[in-house]
Design an enzyme around this catalytic site. Sequence first.
Site, short mmCIF file in Angstrom:
data_model
loop_
_atom_site.label_atom_id
_atom_site.label_comp_id
_atom_site.label_asym_id
_atom_site.label_seq_id
_atom_site.Cartn_x
_atom_site.Cartn_y
_atom_site.Cartn_z
N LYS A 178 0.89 -1.12 0.01
CA LYS A 178 -0.16 -0.10 -0.11
C LYS A 178 0.82 1.10 -0.06
CE LYS A 178 -1.68 2.84 2.51
NZ LYS A 178 -1.49 4.14 1.69
N GLU A 254 10.09 1.57 10.80
CA GLU A 254 10.90 2.63 10.48
C GLU A 254 10.13 3.88 10.50
OE1 GLU A 254 12.84 1.29 6.83
OE2 GLU A 254 13.92 -0.09 7.95
N CYS A 288 13.88 11.16 6.14
CA CYS A 288 13.75 10.70 7.78
C CYS A 288 15.20 11.03 8.56
CB CYS A 288 13.10 9.33 7.75
SG CYS A 288 14.30 8.16 7.06
#
Length: 486
Positions: A178, A254, A288
């Site tokens: 997804k 994560e 990130c």
Amino acid sequence: MKTFKHFINGDFVSSSSGRQFENRCPVDGSLIGMVHEAGQAEVDAAVQAARAALDGPWGQMTQAQRIELLNKVADRINERFEEFLEAECRDTGKPRSLASHIDIPRGAANFKAFSETLANHPTESFKLDTPDGAGALNYGVRKPKGVIAVISPWNLPLLLMTWKVGPALACGNTVVVKPSEETPATTTLLGEVMQECGVPAGVYNVVHGFGPDSAGEFLTSHQEIDAITFTGETRTGEIIMQAAAVGLRDISMECGGKNPGIVFADCDMDKAIEGTMRSVFANCGQVCLGTERVYVERPIFDEFVKRLAETAAGLKLGRPEDPDANFGPLVSLEHRDKVLSYYRLAVEEGARVVLGGGVPDMGAELNEGAWIEPTIWTGLSDDARVVNEEIFGPCCHIRPFDREEEVIELANSTDYGLACAIWTENSARAVRVAEQMETGLVWVNSWFLRDLRTAFGGAKQSGIGREGGVHSLEFYTELKNVCIKL
Ligand code: NAD
Ligand code: 6OD
């Protein structure tokens, strides 16, 4: 106008509900296309297809056959490089110069690297002494975990999705992906590549949609999913962990970060400026691993702030295809609203705005896009929200420090623990400080320098588990011990 359908059991399919949502380009707000939104029916079909492929053709292939197919997939992505590049840049607005060096090549490399790791990694074996003297032989066998749900974010869509799909498939699992609702294009395009390369139907499935009460929730709560690998915000990770708890399914998380950069006075200033420019502003700050807190030793503080601000002022905002542009828009107007709320908060919290702080005037054509100024602050207190919460935009706060122990404490004073960048020419100090960082990743005199054989992941609220190299094999396989009494 494009239509993004689900990819289920080897075919592109529409939503039975007819529900669709818009996919807009953050460069100018133009409509790229419509995305089909999966309901429970599409998620059920995708999971069933994945299960059938696992029990059927994919499960029956040898490891060598699977690896050969995955190498073909990598090669085909490279052959269709331009299409992947175009699709990624339209969805995210990022400069082509960036995506052509990072997103797309890494998207392909993720299929080769993990096949190689798997092919070359032995399992353990122990000889056991027994009272009768004959002994026993123990050996490990790696089995695929099953049907894996892959939930991926929008900041590096192809790279972060294949970072999970590559090792999952190499290990013999099947997947239902997804992708983020913001960036459906390259995940869909990969379905075409799977077809072209002869990957059996059902091995790679894609369902589009949102999180709550949509494809994300339906997929992660589906009891035929054996494990969930997720990259995204920590808050979303918490919700997915609750879903995974039902049926005791394994998870890899994560999540977010509020990463420090530590610049010692003995650094090579040119390298520190160049590296911090990338770690703060690359991908419009939407990485990130990016640095949002910079700590600079006092003797070089003023010079560092001045040079970083001057260099950042030279960033060239522009369309992805502009060869001179090195700074694109944020991913969406919605995300820009969030980042701008922090730009306002910084001022309310008493920041000195060294650079930026607002929305640039890009001219009539681009003003509908999600453009934002690269921004630098100083002067905030350590408990300011801007210094503690992940913003995920092109901004940083710079604060001076005086002692090594002080900066270690400051850097670690966060609920997150993903990455840290240390700038010093003193290698003893580098090793000493790196060891004390409460993060999963530390870079010294570099940033986002990746070796796919190494462990990747975060400490504290930045994640659970490690992926990369053999660590991905740990997550994507079930290690079985066979004990033979001799
Ligand atoms: P997000 O958490 O909003 O969304 C990530 C994915 O989760 C999307 O596909 C989304 O649709 C899905 N999702 C949302 N709610 C869900 C639910 N209830 N159930 C199932 N799925 C759901 O994250 P984002 O905004 O797409 O990405 C940015 C965030 O990701 C930042 O926090 C960033 O730090 C983090 N990130 C972490 C890493 C890492 O490796 N640690 C890498 C990239 C991004
Ligand atoms: O390089 C990688 O493998 C990786 N997972 C990068 C993550 C970047 C986060 O935005």
